[in-house]
Scaffold this active site. Sequence first.
Site, mmCIF file in Angstrom:
data_model
loop_
_atom_site.group_PDB
_atom_site.id
_atom_site.type_symbol
_atom_site.label_atom_id
_atom_site.label_comp_id
_atom_site.label_asym_id
_atom_site.label_seq_id
_atom_site.Cartn_x
_atom_site.Cartn_y
_atom_site.Cartn_z
ATOM 1 N N LYS A 131 -6.920 -0.399 -10.396
ATOM 2 C CA LYS A 131 -5.584 0.220 -10.432
ATOM 3 C C LYS A 131 -4.517 -0.769 -9.983
ATOM 4 C CE LYS A 131 -6.926 5.032 -9.926
ATOM 5 N NZ LYS A 131 -6.821 6.250 -9.113
ATOM 6 N N TYR A 150 -0.142 -4.662 -11.083
ATOM 7 C CA TYR A 150 0.467 -5.987 -10.993
ATOM 8 C C TYR A 150 0.672 -6.612 -12.371
ATOM 9 C CZ TYR A 150 -0.332 -5.725 -5.962
ATOM 10 O OH TYR A 150 -0.319 -5.359 -4.645
ATOM 11 N N GLY A 152 5.884 1.866 -6.034
ATOM 12 C CA GLY A 152 5.347 0.503 -5.962
ATOM 13 C C GLY A 152 6.244 -0.483 -6.695
ATOM 14 N N TYR A 179 0.841 -1.196 0.000
ATOM 15 C CA TYR A 179 0.000 0.000 0.000
ATOM 16 C C TYR A 179 0.875 1.245 0.000
ATOM 17 C CZ TYR A 179 -3.533 3.406 1.290
ATOM 18 O OH TYR A 179 -4.362 4.492 1.305
#
Length: 147
Positions: A125, A130, A96, A85
Amino acid sequence: MEIRFAEKKDLPQIIDLCKEHAKYEQADYERKNKSELLSKFLFGQNPCLKCLVIEQENLIVGYATFIKQFSTWDADFYIYLDCLYLKENARGNGLGGLLMGKISEYAKNQKCSIIQWQTPDFNKKAIDFYRKFGGISKSKERFYLNI
């Protein structure tokens, strides 16, 4: 900006991020005893949970927690990514991806060739994020049992 393993002093900020994360995923979050429990599993005698944090100007703006598990089907260990997160203002600038890179590095050091995780099907999102990193989805329903 620094990505590092969490320290005990980070727990209050991590717990705040957990609450934000739960809200983002439309889930409830109870703070009760979280500091003691996370401290035990991250820093206790037999810590099993790993937590990376992203720190910017003494503020934790993101975290990822993961654990080494075993797959009977694969007859091998893998890393299960429990949470990843980032605060809203920290998204969209590669942080990320840097976290995923650090987790992949850790997995390789642990002789794990697979990382598994899940995200709610409405979190488009996250799904796009991913997939951008080569993540492959499996169609499954997740169940839990309160005991």
